[in-house]
Motif scaffolding. Structure first.
Motif, PDB file in Angstrom:
ATOM      1  N   ASP A 140     -69.833  12.028  93.112  1.00 25.35           N
ATOM      2  CA  ASP A 140     -68.729  12.114  93.329  1.00 25.35           C
ATOM      3  C   ASP A 140     -67.805  13.470  92.734  1.00 25.35           C
ATOM      4  O   ASP A 140     -67.106  14.043  93.207  1.00 25.35           O
ATOM      5  CB  ASP A 140     -67.888  11.068  92.716  1.00 25.35           C
ATOM      6  N   ARG A 144     -65.651  15.924  94.797  1.00 24.09           N
ATOM      7  CA  ARG A 144     -64.251  16.687  94.483  1.00 24.09           C
ATOM      8  C   ARG A 144     -64.279  17.824  94.214  1.00 24.09           C
ATOM      9  O   ARG A 144     -63.413  18.711  94.039  1.00 24.09           O
ATOM     10  CB  ARG A 144     -63.939  15.479  92.927  1.00 24.09           C
ATOM     11  N   GLU A 147     -63.499  19.467  97.495  1.00 22.93           N
ATOM     12  CA  GLU A 147     -61.942  19.283  97.767  1.00 22.93           C
ATOM     13  C   GLU A 147     -61.108  20.210  96.961  1.00 22.93           C
ATOM     14  O   GLU A 147     -60.084  20.847  97.446  1.00 22.93           O
ATOM     15  CB  GLU A 147     -61.535  17.845  97.443  1.00 22.93           C
TER      16      GLU A 147
END
Length: 569
Positions: A140, A144, A147
């Protein structure tokens, strides 16, 4: 009072002038991703959502797109992306964006987390043309990180079973103790609750190959009770293709999780005739109520490394130990003998493709890069050695698996597979651009043409699929298989991932000789309501987001459950 009335009038005028839509796509042929259509009409977008499809109320728009004569569809989903590194180097994902892809799904066997300190060090040491710092530990955190850096495309990932195994066991061929397996299961649950799509495997390679069926069932059971699926590059796509499908079906049955076959194929001419039986096995399992699906790329050649030409036992412990063993004359002789043998217990892709059908496309060592584009047969002849010796020498000299293209499949089988109702598509390649670090190596044309090739070759030119069904296979179907929320369809309330393309002109241009050629005919791509591609050119917007699976704890009803059957599949 006059000032008050004037101010109120100004406010009313401003409100009336404010746009009803951020993007309004007018007059296109709408294919909504369900397999229905087309419907001529409009698609309206407000913020990051679709607000109307077909008939849109009159209103102003910040951006109006005239889609007359063009198709309007949901964004395409790449079920097998290797953009792990490439999106760090270039967040545009240009080769995919130009094809209408709006979601990259990664995690075939290995994933960018959860990583131990040793795994981070290995990644830094083994990087190729693209260099980057490792600032994350969990999967994760990696997503992220992408992103936050800015990407044009949405990103998602499976958690790699090999990654979990190496995290706990290292890269040796060992079986986990009960305690170690429990730790591996815990890592899967953590990744699932962080939003992973399920568990991915790649079972022809070390270290993934060392996992036995019971181990895979255990990890997939955790993924299933967390709302995810099992997806696999199976243990064989050639001599033991049918047995490999049996294992995948067994894992699905015992775990309760759906299962998907990565890049379904029958590799090697001697195995081309097995496709009928492979399809029959999948359809029999589906008939029994199991959710078995598949994806594919649309070319008769695959691409991987020279590790798929050598036995997995010699690769135990990682690439460094593999190379060290190859330098030992006795071990080298044993490896060569197995490379030449029929009926080995490991998947020998060079045996299927032949040295003439093994194309060299990617090296780390600058001294070897001039060999890019040659076949292994050519290099062996130039060096005056056997193809097996040439392969071994190249791995040693490059310090890597060496990226190659293997010509393995029947064109007719590839075409037939596109028509299977349970088939989706994945490039098995990275999103890149014909510039910068990507020009330091070659690639497979699927990186630049896989999805547009569906629309150009198999829909328009050969008429094997209707456009409506192709769009379904590229969008709605994979979204459903993954259990995505509010993505994959053109539907009010869904995230606005939308593609506008010309069915008459859309075309792939990448070839095996010149693979780094961008597709044409996709004119607009909207990602989360923002234009990422406008008039065929990438914009500066980076609207891509992390897309998470059903087990993500951030959902109101997220988190894992007692068993897979507690979910609605």
């Amino acid at each position: 009072m006059r000032k008050f009335i004037a101010a109120a009038a100004a406010l009313l005028t401003g409100a009336a002038a404010s746009p009803s839509y951020d993007v309004l796509i007018r007059g296109g042929e709408i294919y909504d991703g369900t397999g229905a259509g087309p419907l001529r009409g409009d698609v309206g977008v407000k913020g990051d959502r679709i607000v109307c499809v077909g008939s849109c109320p009159a209103g102003a728009a910040k951006k109006t797109i005239d889609a007359a004569g063009q198709a309007v569809s949901p964004g395409f989903i790449n079920m097998l992306s290797w953009s792990n590194d490439s999106l760090i180097a270039d967040g545009r994902g240009l080769s995919e964006l130009k094809q209408g892809v709006t979601l990259e799904v990664m995690g075939e066997g290995s994933s960018m987390g959860p990583w131990s300190a040793a795994q981070k060090a290995d990644d830094l040491r083994r990087q190729g043309d693209i260099k980057y710092d490792v600032t994350w530990t969990t999967l994760d955190e990696y997503l992220r990180h992408l992103e936050a850096r800015g990407v044009s495309l949405n990103v998602a990932s499976f958690v790699g079973a090999e990654t979990v195994r190496v995290n706990v066991l290292g890269e040796d061929d060992v079986d986990p103790t009960p305690e170690q397996l429990a730790r591996m299961r815990t890592l899967v649950v953590q990744a699932m609750e962080d939003g992973a799509m399920g568990v991915g495997t790649s079972l022809i390679y070390a270290s993934g190959n060392y996992a036995e069926t019971d181990e895979l069932v255990a990890l997939t059971t955790e993924a299933g009770r967390c709302g995810g699926m099992y997806i696999s590059h199976m243990r064989s796509e050639g001599n033991r293709l049918l047995e490999a499908i049996d294992e995948l079906i067994e894992i699905s049955r015992r775990s309760g999780a759906p299962a998907e076959i990565y890049h379904l194929k029958a590799s090697g001419q001697a195995n081309w005739g097995k496709l009928d039986q492979a399809i029959a096995k999948v359809e029999a399992a589906r008939g029994q109520g199991l959710r078995i699906t598949a994806d594919m790329y649309t070319y008769p050649a695959g691409s991987t490394g020279l590790d798929a030409a050598m036995p997995v036992w010699v690769q135990a412990g990682g690439v460094e130990k593999w190379i060290e063993r190859l330098k030992d004359p006795a071990t080298r002789a044993k490896v060569k003998a197995e490379m030449l043998a029929d009926g080995t217990s490991w998947e020998n892709l060079m045996r299927h493709a032949g040295p003439e059908g093994t194309l060299l496309v990617g090296f780390k060592n600058p001294k070897l890069k001039p060999l890019t584009g040659k076949t292994l047969a050519q290099v062996a002849k130039d060096r005056g050695v056997s193809p097996q010796d040439a392969a071994i020498d190249l791995v040693i000299e490059d310090g890597s698996r060496v990226q190659v293209v293997y010509f393995l499949m029947s064109e007719e089988n590839v075409a037939r597979q596109t028509t299977l109702p349970w088939m989706s598509f994945g490039s098995d390649a990275e999103a890149q651009a014909p510039e910068g670090p990507f020009l330091l190596s070659s690639t497979h044309p699927r990186a630049y043409g896989n999805f547009v090739r569906v629309l150009a070759k198999y829909v328009r030119d050969e008429k094997r699929l209707t456009l409506a069904d192709a769009v379904r296979k590229l969008s709605g179907q994979p979204a459903h298989n993954l259990g995505l929320r509010e993505r994959g369809l053109l539907k009010p309330g869904y995230f606005a991932d939308v593609v506008v393309f010309d069915p008459a002109k859309v075309q792939d241009h990448a070839t095996f000789e010149k693979p780094q050629q961008l597709a044409t005919g996709v004119n607009y791509v909207v990602v989360n309501g923002q234009l990422a591609l406008e008039d065929g050119e990438a914009t500066k917007a980076r609207p891509g987001r992390v897309v998470r699976g059903r087990g993500w704890k951030g959902w109101p009803d997220g988190g894992c459950r007692a068993k897979a059957s507690d979910w609605s599949w």
